[in-house]
Design a protein around this motif. Structure first.
Motif, PDB file in Angstrom:
ATOM      1  N   ASP A 310      24.575  -7.721  -2.782  1.00 38.51           N
ATOM      2  CA  ASP A 310      25.275  -6.918  -1.773  1.00 38.51           C
ATOM      3  C   ASP A 310      24.364  -5.933  -1.056  1.00 38.51           C
ATOM      4  N   GLY A 311      23.062  -5.981  -1.361  1.00 42.62           N
ATOM      5  CA  GLY A 311      22.122  -5.064  -0.729  1.00 42.62           C
ATOM      6  C   GLY A 311      21.990  -3.742  -1.454  1.00 42.62           C
ATOM      7  N   SER A 312      22.641  -3.611  -2.590  1.00 44.07           N
ATOM      8  CA  SER A 312      22.495  -2.395  -3.385  1.00 44.07           C
ATOM      9  C   SER A 312      21.313  -2.551  -4.332  1.00 44.07           C
ATOM     10  N   VAL A 313      20.879  -1.417  -4.893  1.00 36.93           N
ATOM     11  CA  VAL A 313      19.811  -1.410  -5.892  1.00 36.93           C
ATOM     12  C   VAL A 313      20.361  -0.740  -7.146  1.00 36.93           C
ATOM     13  N   ARG A 314      20.272  -1.436  -8.278  1.00 39.17           N
ATOM     14  CA  ARG A 314      20.833  -0.937  -9.528  1.00 39.17           C
ATOM     15  C   ARG A 314      19.948  -1.380 -10.689  1.00 39.17           C
ATOM     16  N   TYR A 315      20.199  -0.797 -11.868  1.00 40.14           N
ATOM     17  CA  TYR A 315      19.540  -1.276 -13.085  1.00 40.14           C
ATOM     18  C   TYR A 315      20.421  -0.948 -14.289  1.00 40.14           C
ATOM     19  N   PRO A 316      20.459  -1.848 -15.296  1.00 40.53           N
ATOM     20  CA  PRO A 316      21.357  -1.696 -16.437  1.00 40.53           C
ATOM     21  C   PRO A 316      20.671  -1.067 -17.656  1.00 40.53           C
ATOM     22  N   ILE A 317      21.269  -0.035 -18.192  1.00 40.23           N
ATOM     23  CA  ILE A 317      20.719   0.637 -19.372  1.00 40.23           C
ATOM     24  C   ILE A 317      21.734   0.576 -20.512  1.00 40.23           C
ATOM     25  N   ALA A 318      21.412  -0.204 -21.529  1.00 42.93           N
ATOM     26  CA  ALA A 318      22.269  -0.297 -22.710  1.00 42.93           C
ATOM     27  C   ALA A 318      21.866   0.717 -23.768  1.00 42.93           C
ATOM     28  N   ASN A 319      20.602   1.159 -23.749  1.00 46.00           N
ATOM     29  CA  ASN A 319      20.088   2.125 -24.718  1.00 46.00           C
ATOM     30  C   ASN A 319      19.593   3.365 -23.971  1.00 46.00           C
ATOM     31  N   PRO A 320      20.395   4.417 -23.899  1.00 52.92           N
ATOM     32  CA  PRO A 320      20.009   5.619 -23.152  1.00 52.92           C
ATOM     33  C   PRO A 320      18.668   6.173 -23.629  1.00 52.92           C
ATOM     34  N   ARG A 321      17.851   6.601 -22.675  1.00 57.67           N
ATOM     35  CA  ARG A 321      16.551   7.176 -23.014  1.00 57.67           C
ATOM     36  C   ARG A 321      16.022   7.964 -21.820  1.00 57.67           C
ATOM     37  N   ARG A 322      15.061   8.785 -22.090  1.00 55.24           N
ATOM     38  CA  ARG A 322      14.480   9.660 -21.081  1.00 55.24           C
ATOM     39  C   ARG A 322      13.928   8.840 -19.922  1.00 55.24           C
ATOM     40  N   ARG A 323      14.204   9.293 -18.705  1.00 57.13           N
ATOM     41  CA  ARG A 323      13.758   8.708 -17.439  1.00 57.13           C
ATOM     42  C   ARG A 323      14.519   7.438 -17.042  1.00 57.13           C
ATOM     43  N   CYS A 324      15.355   6.923 -17.910  1.00 54.53           N
ATOM     44  CA  CYS A 324      16.107   5.710 -17.562  1.00 54.53           C
ATOM     45  C   CYS A 324      17.594   6.021 -17.395  1.00 54.53           C
ATOM     46  N   SER A 325      18.168   6.635 -18.395  1.00 53.33           N
ATOM     47  CA  SER A 325      19.552   7.102 -18.370  1.00 53.33           C
ATOM     48  C   SER A 325      19.722   7.943 -19.615  1.00 53.33           C
ATOM     49  N   PRO A 326      19.318   9.200 -19.549  1.00 55.48           N
ATOM     50  CA  PRO A 326      19.175  10.006 -20.763  1.00 55.48           C
ATOM     51  C   PRO A 326      20.469  10.301 -21.516  1.00 55.48           C
ATOM     52  N   THR A 327      21.619  10.288 -20.833  1.00 49.76           N
ATOM     53  CA  THR A 327      22.843  10.754 -21.486  1.00 49.76           C
ATOM     54  C   THR A 327      23.838   9.657 -21.825  1.00 49.76           C
ATOM     55  N   GLU A 328      23.747   8.492 -21.176  1.00 49.38           N
ATOM     56  CA  GLU A 328      24.774   7.473 -21.411  1.00 49.38           C
ATOM     57  C   GLU A 328      24.272   6.078 -21.089  1.00 49.38           C
ATOM     58  N   ALA A 329      24.873   5.095 -21.753  1.00 51.58           N
ATOM     59  CA  ALA A 329      24.653   3.697 -21.384  1.00 51.58           C
ATOM     60  C   ALA A 329      25.440   3.442 -20.108  1.00 51.58           C
ATOM     61  N   ALA A 330      24.778   2.873 -19.108  1.00 51.45           N
ATOM     62  CA  ALA A 330      25.436   2.717 -17.813  1.00 51.45           C
ATOM     63  C   ALA A 330      24.631   1.775 -16.925  1.00 51.45           C
TER      64      ALA A 330
END
Length: 353
Positions: A310-330
């Motif tokens: 759809d022209g969006s930019v996203r990335y999947p984080i199953a294991n929260p970690r610093r610089r990727c998604s520090p507070t939640e899996a998302a």
């Protein structure tokens, strides 16, 4: 099934001739008891909900309980229908009477009776699709006797909020349906939104649901989302005009047959280059729903922002970690950047949509 004696109380108001003379306003009630045999056929489902997944099979239970004294009836009719969200319309699924059987519409060739015994009216659905989700009615007609049972078919999957490149609140209901389909999903039901909210989903933008209502889930009340003084819950705008009103949408997707992956490439890509790179690898650029399914159902984890269809930019984080998604899996969302910028990688999908 044992016949049930039903007692019917019938009150007859009569005037006694002697009492009527002395007490003209007095009326006497006499009760007549009438008994008759109760229903000799019933239909039951041992489970009210069946859970499966897209691409799998499901058996919707339905059992006929017929009093033995009833004469054999080769014209006993078994009919399965799918109930729609407005509860007024039903979609024909399957009909059987003796040796005559017929399936309808998108169910053609995918449904049959389990038939473990003459009293087994359970329906088997194969190669489940997202659209198969919902409530089904089993109806049996045997002469003057009939009975029904309702079974829900649920799918393992994931709900996600969605809005297109145009921005928020740009979808009428029919645009919303197309937007979800384009991302390998369907418009979510209220039950699916409720399950997501129960699992912690908090989203402060109203979106369409499959029944034509507009709602949104809040776990942390705050001013822009109904106010701090409100309680957590699902905010409901009610049924809206499907053509004139515009909102976001909540989509639902399930398991897929295929492979979702991040393409290892020597350089960052524009959107068109990303599409071409997936095609050169024997795949297609992945859809948003495929990323959510890989993340939620398979635990896919990748800290690299990549283009999607759809022209969006996203990335999947199953294991929260610093610089990727520090507070939640998302599934992290980086927006809809200029398609000509060579700033991102790409996620691909090979197999069957």
């Amino acid at each position: 099934m044992i016949p049930v004696l039903i007692c019917v109380l019938i009150s007859l108001t009569v005037a006694d001739s002697d009492l009527d003379t002395a007490y003209p306003d007095l009326e006497l009630s006499r009760t007549i008891y009438v008994t008759e045999n109760g229903p000799q056929l019933s239909v039951v489902a041992k489970e009210s909900k069946v859970v499966s997944r897209r691409g799998g099979n499901a058996t919707l239970p339905c059992r006929i309980q017929r009093y033995p004294s009833m004469p054999p009836n080769h014209k006993m009719r078994i009919k399965w229908t799918k109930l729609t969200s407005d509860y007024l319309k039903e979609v024909d699924v399957f009909v059987a009477m003796d040796f005559h059987k017929r399936s309808y519409g998108s169910f053609h060739g995918r449904v049959h009776l389990q038939g473990s015994s003459p009293m087994d009216a359970s329906l088997v659905i194969t190669e489940l699709t997202l659209e198969d989700y919902g409530r089904y009615k089993c109806e049996v007609i045997d002469g003057l006797e009939d009975g029904t049972a309702v079974v829900s078919l649920d799918l393992e999957g994931v709900l996600f909020p969605y809005f297109p490149r145009l921005g928020r609140y740009n979808l009428n209901f029919y645009d919303a349906e197309k937007a979800c389909r384009d991302q390998d999903a369907i418009v979510a039901s209220f039950d699916q939104l409720f399950d997501a909210w129960s699992g912690g989903l908090d989203w402060c933008n109203a979106g369409w649901l499959s029944d034509g209502s507009v709602q949104y889930p809040i776990t942390t009340p705050r001013e822009p989302c109904g106010g701090k003084s409100t309680v957590p819950g699902i905010r409901n705008y009610g049924l809206r005009d499907k053509e004139k009103n515009h909102y976001d949408v909540f989509c639902f997707t399930s398991h897929y047959k295929g492979r979702f992956y991040y393409l290892i490439h020597p350089s960052k890509l524009t959107y068109d280059e990303a599409v071409g790179a997936c095609q050169k690898d024997g795949a297609q650029i992945a859809k948003v729903g495929q990323m959510y399914a890989a993340w939620k159902l398979l635990g896919y984890d990748r800290c690299d922002a990549g283009w999607l269809a759809d022209g969006s930019v996203r990335y999947p984080i199953a294991n929260p970690r610093r610089r990727c998604s520090p507070t939640e899996a998302a599934v992290r969302f980086s927006g809809f950047p200029d398609k000509k910028h060579k700033l991102y990688g790409v996620y691909c999908f090979s197999g069957h949509d």
